[in-house]
Motif scaffolding. Structure first.
Motif, mmCIF file in Angstrom:
data_model
loop_
_atom_site.group_PDB
_atom_site.id
_atom_site.type_symbol
_atom_site.label_atom_id
_atom_site.label_comp_id
_atom_site.label_asym_id
_atom_site.label_seq_id
_atom_site.Cartn_x
_atom_site.Cartn_y
_atom_site.Cartn_z
ATOM 1 N N UNK A 173 13.504 48.254 38.599
ATOM 2 C CA UNK A 173 12.564 48.475 39.679
ATOM 3 C C UNK A 173 12.514 47.220 40.543
ATOM 4 N N UNK A 174 12.657 47.394 41.845
ATOM 5 C CA UNK A 174 12.596 46.242 42.735
ATOM 6 C C UNK A 174 11.245 45.542 42.643
ATOM 7 N N UNK A 175 10.214 46.269 42.252
ATOM 8 C CA UNK A 175 8.873 45.698 42.135
ATOM 9 C C UNK A 175 8.640 44.982 40.812
ATOM 10 N N UNK A 176 9.584 45.064 39.893
ATOM 11 C CA UNK A 176 9.414 44.514 38.544
ATOM 12 C C UNK A 176 9.371 42.983 38.589
ATOM 13 N N UNK A 177 8.356 42.414 37.924
ATOM 14 C CA UNK A 177 8.260 40.950 37.874
ATOM 15 C C UNK A 177 9.458 40.334 37.157
ATOM 16 N N UNK A 178 10.048 41.038 36.216
ATOM 17 C CA UNK A 178 11.230 40.509 35.538
ATOM 18 C C UNK A 178 12.360 40.289 36.533
ATOM 19 N N UNK A 179 12.455 41.155 37.513
ATOM 20 C CA UNK A 179 13.487 41.021 38.540
ATOM 21 C C UNK A 179 13.104 39.968 39.570
ATOM 22 N N UNK A 180 11.842 39.942 39.942
ATOM 23 C CA UNK A 180 11.398 39.050 41.009
ATOM 24 C C UNK A 180 11.214 37.602 40.556
ATOM 25 N N UNK A 181 10.893 37.389 39.300
ATOM 26 C CA UNK A 181 10.567 36.033 38.826
ATOM 27 C C UNK A 181 11.555 35.470 37.810
ATOM 28 N N UNK A 182 12.346 36.307 37.177
ATOM 29 C CA UNK A 182 13.240 35.850 36.130
ATOM 30 C C UNK A 182 14.708 35.934 36.528
ATOM 31 N N UNK A 183 14.960 35.904 37.832
ATOM 32 C CA UNK A 183 16.327 35.861 38.337
ATOM 33 C C UNK A 183 16.355 34.938 39.559
ATOM 34 N N UNK A 184 17.548 34.621 39.998
ATOM 35 C CA UNK A 184 17.691 33.818 41.207
ATOM 36 C C UNK A 184 17.984 34.664 42.431
ATOM 37 N N UNK A 185 18.002 36.002 42.244
ATOM 38 C CA UNK A 185 18.199 36.905 43.369
ATOM 39 C C UNK A 185 16.888 37.099 44.122
ATOM 40 N N UNK A 186 16.972 37.224 45.433
ATOM 41 C CA UNK A 186 15.788 37.545 46.217
ATOM 42 C C UNK A 186 15.597 39.053 46.356
ATOM 43 N N UNK A 187 16.647 39.816 46.092
ATOM 44 C CA UNK A 187 16.572 41.283 46.140
ATOM 45 C C UNK A 187 17.689 41.830 45.264
#
Length: 432
Positions: free
Chosen positions: A228-242
């Protein structure tokens, strides 16, 4: 160890789970307090005397510091560690020397919850050294991996929608509340309605495609489960912005290094609202890298079956990576993932994964699951009475006895954090 403890509950899962956990801690002789941040919190804590924070986010750390002192708080507990209020709370807890615990859905889904001291993902203190993991596993009982507390997608959606719409339509109750949400609530939910009507059709198409690919390309295809693009794991635990940046990186590498007869399957997250338009993005990227005939996109289908037959699984840091390892499928994480451990995941670059994917060591996978289950995983769920009862009993015991994170081999500082911070800094430098 203090016999009597004062627990402060911050934002919890959108269900009655946290309130019932507080009641259990009180039954054991402890004190449990709760701070509301929005009307959704107020709804699920109804029937209890609670406190409300209605100030601006910038004033929250000062308010919390005074609250902790006034009420002699010994422990804080919250759902998810990367929300704005919880990030500030964790920093303050470290300065004051009190315990801060985060809980979430389990790494070993669907029948487990996670409870960690200090944080999750890149902020997890769970070791990433195979020998330390093996030593912890030897101290843990064999986990019960049978699914005993099933729940439905509908139950999950109902709780989430009730909480968020209650908050959305009553902003006057908490005028400065910062949810940290990625999407506007109405945009997110309305955009997801068409997918509900197409769910069965999409699932049939996905299952048919999976059968076809397995029959034609057994062991010659890779899976990329989207998050999910809204997932904090994606937003905070990666170096990708999207997430599309990760998708493009994977497709570029696949086009340049994968065997010409191999395929790549993107699978949409089952709770995705469709707003991002992944099929459109994939169509554009596959055309750019001239791999359109070798790439598929599915919504629905049997993920476990895909993983059992796939040559490898590329993921950012989804818990699907754990399922893949258990099936023996090689995994290449792109972001900070608790299972990114030598001998479990592919440690080489992404380019080498397509031709020489490192298979997980079955013995280490078993030890890893056993160590997780015996320390930071809890059997149960947030939704059903039976699942709540199981999880609350275990969670209350660990909180009461201060045995969260289990045994003494946990690592400080978090072993995955420095790598993530270096990746983010490199990203900043590249853009400069």
């Amino acid at each position: 160890m203090l016999k009597h403890r004062n627990f402060l509950f911050l934002q919890g899962h959108p269900s009655l789970f946290a309130k019932r956990l507080a009641r259990e801690l009180e039954r054991r002789g402890h004190r449990a307090l709760h701070i509301n941040f929005c009307a959704g919190d107020l709804l699920f804590w109804r029937g209890r005397k609670t406190f409300s924070y209605r100030g601006k986010p910038a004033a929250w750390p000062g308010y919390l510091r005074d609250f902790i002192t006034q009420h002699a708080i010994t422990d804080m507990l919250y759902y998810g560690d990367r929300t704005p209020y919880h990030i500030a709370a964790a920093k303050l807890a470290r300065r004051l020397g009190i315990n801060a615990y985060a809980y979430e859905f389990g790494y070993l889904r669907p029948d487990w919850l996670t409870l960690e001291k200090g944080g999750m993902g890149a902020w997890s203190h769970f070791p990433n050294d195979p020998e330390q993991i093996r030593q912890i596993a030897q101290l843990c009982p064999k986990p019960d991996m049978k699914i005993r507390f099933p729940y439905t997608k509908g139950q999950e959606i109902f709780h989430e929608v009730t909480y968020n719409l209650t908050t959305f339509f009553t902003p006057f109750l908490y005028p400065f509340y910062d949810s940290g949400r990625y999407y506007n609530v109405l945009v997110e939910y309305i955009s997801g309605i068409p997918g509900l009507f197409l769910e069965k059709r999409n699932d049939r198409k996905a299952r048919a495609l999976i059968r076809q690919i397995i029959s034609e390309k057994d062991g010659k295809f890779f899976v990329f489960p989207l998050q999910l693009q809204s997932d904090y794991q994606l937003r905070c635990n990666t170096w990708f912005t999207h997430q599309r940046e990760a998708m493009e990186m994977v497709l570029a590498s696949f086009a340049a290094h994968a065997a010409p007869d191999s395929r790549l399957i993107f699978k949409q997250h089952p709770l995705d609202n469709g707003w991002e338009g992944w099929p459109r993005i994939i169509h554009r990227l596959t055309a750019k890298y001239d791999v359109a005939r070798r790439v598929d996109f599915i919504i629905g289908g049997d993920l476990d079956r895909l993983l059992r037959h796939a040559r490898g699984c590329v993921t950012i840091n989804s818990t699907v990576g754990m399922h893949a390892l258990v099936t023996g499928c090689p995994v290449k994480p792109l972001g900070a993932a608790i299972y990114d451990v030598p001998r479990l995941c592919h440690q080489g670059g992404l380019d080498t994964f397509w031709t020489e994917p490192e298979k997980p060591d079955p013995a280490l996978v078993a030890d890893f699951v056993r160590a997780l289950a015996g320390t930071i995983q809890i059997k149960g769920n947030f939704f059903t009475p039976e699942g709540q009862k199981s999880a609350i009993k275990i969670m209350a015991g660990r909180l009461e006895n201060q045995t969260v994170n289990g045994f003494g081999a946990f690592v400080d500082p978090p072993p995955r954090l420095a790598r993530l911070q270096a990746q983010k800094q490199a990203r900043i430098n590249d853009k400069a």
